[in-house]
Design a protein around this motif. Structure first.
Motif, PDB file in Angstrom:
ATOM      1  N   ASN A  49       0.828  -1.214   0.000  1.00  0.00           N
ATOM      2  CA  ASN A  49       0.000   0.000   0.000  1.00  0.00           C
ATOM      3  C   ASN A  49       0.858   1.257   0.000  1.00  0.00           C
ATOM      4  OD1 ASN A  49      -3.148  -0.583   0.549  1.00  0.00           O
ATOM      5  ND2 ASN A  49      -1.920  -2.202   1.482  1.00  0.00           N
ATOM      6  N   LYS A  52       1.990   1.834  -3.504  1.00  0.00           N
ATOM      7  CA  LYS A  52       0.926   2.407  -4.335  1.00  0.00           C
ATOM      8  C   LYS A  52       0.771   3.899  -4.056  1.00  0.00           C
ATOM      9  CE  LYS A  52      -2.294   1.620  -7.387  1.00  0.00           C
ATOM     10  NZ  LYS A  52      -1.952   1.159  -8.745  1.00  0.00           N
ATOM     11  N   GLU A  55       3.681   5.649  -5.668  1.00  0.00           N
ATOM     12  CA  GLU A  55       3.538   5.688  -7.126  1.00  0.00           C
ATOM     13  C   GLU A  55       2.564   6.769  -7.569  1.00  0.00           C
ATOM     14  OE1 GLU A  55       1.088   2.816  -9.767  1.00  0.00           O
ATOM     15  OE2 GLU A  55       3.071   1.921  -9.567  1.00  0.00           O
ATOM     16  N   ASP A  56       1.506   6.983  -6.766  1.00  0.00           N
ATOM     17  CA  ASP A  56       0.496   7.985  -7.108  1.00  0.00           C
ATOM     18  C   ASP A  56       0.860   9.377  -6.592  1.00  0.00           C
ATOM     19  OD1 ASP A  56      -0.803   5.905  -8.254  1.00  0.00           O
ATOM     20  OD2 ASP A  56      -2.414   5.777  -6.775  1.00  0.00           O
ATOM     21  N   SER A  84       2.178  -1.798  -8.536  1.00  0.00           N
ATOM     22  CA  SER A  84       2.039  -0.998  -9.763  1.00  0.00           C
ATOM     23  C   SER A  84       1.020  -1.600 -10.727  1.00  0.00           C
ATOM     24  CB  SER A  84       3.394  -0.872 -10.461  1.00  0.00           C
ATOM     25  OG  SER A  84       3.869  -2.151 -10.871  1.00  0.00           O
ATOM     26  N   ARG A  85       0.860  -2.918 -10.683  1.00  0.00           N
ATOM     27  CA  ARG A  85      -0.078  -3.575 -11.609  1.00  0.00           C
ATOM     28  C   ARG A  85      -1.507  -3.587 -11.078  1.00  0.00           C
ATOM     29  NH1 ARG A  85       2.203  -6.905 -15.485  1.00  0.00           N
ATOM     30  NH2 ARG A  85       0.035  -7.039 -16.198  1.00  0.00           N
ATOM     31  N   ALA A  86      -1.683  -3.423  -9.766  1.00  0.00           N
ATOM     32  CA  ALA A  86      -3.017  -3.539  -9.170  1.00  0.00           C
ATOM     33  C   ALA A  86      -3.735  -2.192  -9.143  1.00  0.00           C
ATOM     34  CB  ALA A  86      -2.909  -4.100  -7.753  1.00  0.00           C
ATOM     35  N   GLU A  87      -5.042  -2.242  -9.315  1.00  0.00           N
ATOM     36  CA  GLU A  87      -5.868  -1.056  -9.118  1.00  0.00           C
ATOM     37  C   GLU A  87      -6.109  -0.882  -7.614  1.00  0.00           C
ATOM     38  OE1 GLU A  87      -6.773   1.008 -11.401  1.00  0.00           O
ATOM     39  OE2 GLU A  87      -6.044  -0.171 -13.113  1.00  0.00           O
ATOM     40  N   TRP A  88      -6.513   0.344  -7.221  1.00  0.00           N
ATOM     41  CA  TRP A  88      -6.706   0.613  -5.795  1.00  0.00           C
ATOM     42  C   TRP A  88      -7.764  -0.295  -5.185  1.00  0.00           C
ATOM     43  CZ3 TRP A  88      -4.047   2.158  -2.008  1.00  0.00           C
ATOM     44  CH2 TRP A  88      -3.089   3.170  -2.134  1.00  0.00           C
ATOM     45  N   TRP A  89      -8.852  -0.536  -5.908  1.00  0.00           N
ATOM     46  CA  TRP A  89      -9.912  -1.376  -5.346  1.00  0.00           C
ATOM     47  C   TRP A  89      -9.453  -2.815  -5.179  1.00  0.00           C
ATOM     48  CZ3 TRP A  89     -11.963  -5.586  -7.881  1.00  0.00           C
ATOM     49  CH2 TRP A  89     -11.697  -5.676  -9.268  1.00  0.00           C
ATOM     50  N   GLN A  90      -8.615  -3.291  -6.113  1.00  0.00           N
ATOM     51  CA  GLN A  90      -8.078  -4.639  -5.990  1.00  0.00           C
ATOM     52  C   GLN A  90      -7.117  -4.745  -4.803  1.00  0.00           C
ATOM     53  OE1 GLN A  90      -6.383  -4.784  -9.952  1.00  0.00           O
ATOM     54  NE2 GLN A  90      -8.049  -6.105 -10.692  1.00  0.00           N
ATOM     55  N   LEU A  91      -6.257  -3.745  -4.684  1.00  0.00           N
ATOM     56  CA  LEU A  91      -5.293  -3.742  -3.596  1.00  0.00           C
ATOM     57  C   LEU A  91      -5.995  -3.614  -2.247  1.00  0.00           C
ATOM     58  CD1 LEU A  91      -2.280  -3.784  -2.879  1.00  0.00           C
ATOM     59  CD2 LEU A  91      -2.272  -1.288  -3.064  1.00  0.00           C
TER      60      LEU A  91
END
Length: 204
Positions: A49, A52, A55-56, A84-91
Motif C-alpha cells: 500500500n 501504491k 507511485e500515485d 504498480s499492476r493492481a488497481e486501488w480497489w483490488q489492492l
C-alpha cells in the motif's frame, strides 16, 4: 466441533483445564515461526500500500520512512511490481482479506481455572490477536453446584458444564463456544469438584 483438552496442575490447590478447537503445537519454535510468518505477511501488505501511495504521488512527507521500510525486505521489487499492476480497489480488497487472516486466530480456546478455597475463573479467547479474552470469576461462596446439563441444539443433543451461582437468574456455562464432548466434560467436572471441595468436611 472437535475439541482438545489440556490439563495443567501447577500445584495441589490449582488446576487449569484448557479446551481448544485445534490441537495447540507443543513446540515453541513452531509457534514462533507461525507468529513471524503472520507479522511478515502483514508487513508486506502494508508495504504494498505504501508503494501504491508513492507511485500515485500521495506520500510526500513520508518518503524517507517508506524508503527505510523498503530496505527491511528482500522482495521490495516484487512488492513494487504487484502494487504498480493492481488497481486501488483490488489492492484494498486483497489487503483487507490478508490482514484479516493475519489477525484472526486459527483456533478458539476456552479455559477453566480452579483455585481451591477461592473459586473458579472461566475464560474465552477472542477470535483475533491483540484482543483480550473474556473472563468471569466466581468465588467459592457463591457457587451452589457444578453440574452437567443437556440441551437440544437443532436436532442434536448437546451436553454442557454449568455453574449454579447463588443469586443469579441463569447458570454460567463453561466452554460455551466449543461445547466439548461428554467424556471431556465429565473429566473436567470430576477434577473441578475434587480440587474445589478437597478440604470440605463430609456431612455426618
Amino acid at each position: 466441533m472437535k475439541s482438545h483438552l489440556a490439563v495443567e496442575a501447577p500445584s495441589s490447590t490449582t488446576v487449569s483445564y484448557v479446551v481448544a478447537s485445534k490441537k495447540r503445537p507443543t513446540s515453541k519454535t513452531l509457534i514462533l515461526i507461525g507468529y513471524c510468518l503472520r507479522v511478515s505477511l502483514a508487513f508486506h501488505v502494508l508495504l504494498a500500500n505504501l508503494c501504491k501511495l508513492q507511485e500515485d504521488g500521495m506520500l510526500e512527507h513520508g518518503q524517507g520512512y517508506a524508503e527505510l521500510l523498503f530496505r527491511l525486505t528482500f522482495i521490495d521489487s516484487f512488492v513494487e511490481y504487484l502494487a504498480s499492476r493492481a488497481e486501488w480497489w483490488q489492492l484494498g480488497i486483497t489487503s483487507a482479506i490478508l490482514l484479516w487472516a493475519c489477525l484472526r486466530r486459527p483456533y478458539v480456546e476456552e479455559s477453566l481455572l480452579v483455585l481451591q478455597g477461592l473459586g473458579i475463573q472461566t475464560s474465552t479467547s477472542s477470535s483475533y490477536y491483540f484482543v483480550s479474552p473474556t473472563t468471569t470469576f466466581i468465588s467459592t461462596t457463591r457457587i451452589q453446584d457444578i453440574v452437567i446439563h443437556e440441551a437440544f441444539k437443532g436436532l442434536e443433543v448437546k451436553f454442557y458444564l454449568a455453574v449454579i451461582v447463588e443469586g443469579a437468574t441463569e447458570v454460567v456455562v463453561v466452554f460455551p463456544s466449543l461445547l466439548p464432548r461428554l467424556d471431556v466434560l465429565q473429566e473436567v467436572w470430576r477434577g473441578t469438584r475434587r480440587c474445589l471441595y478437597a478440604n470440605t468436611p463430609k456431612a455426618g
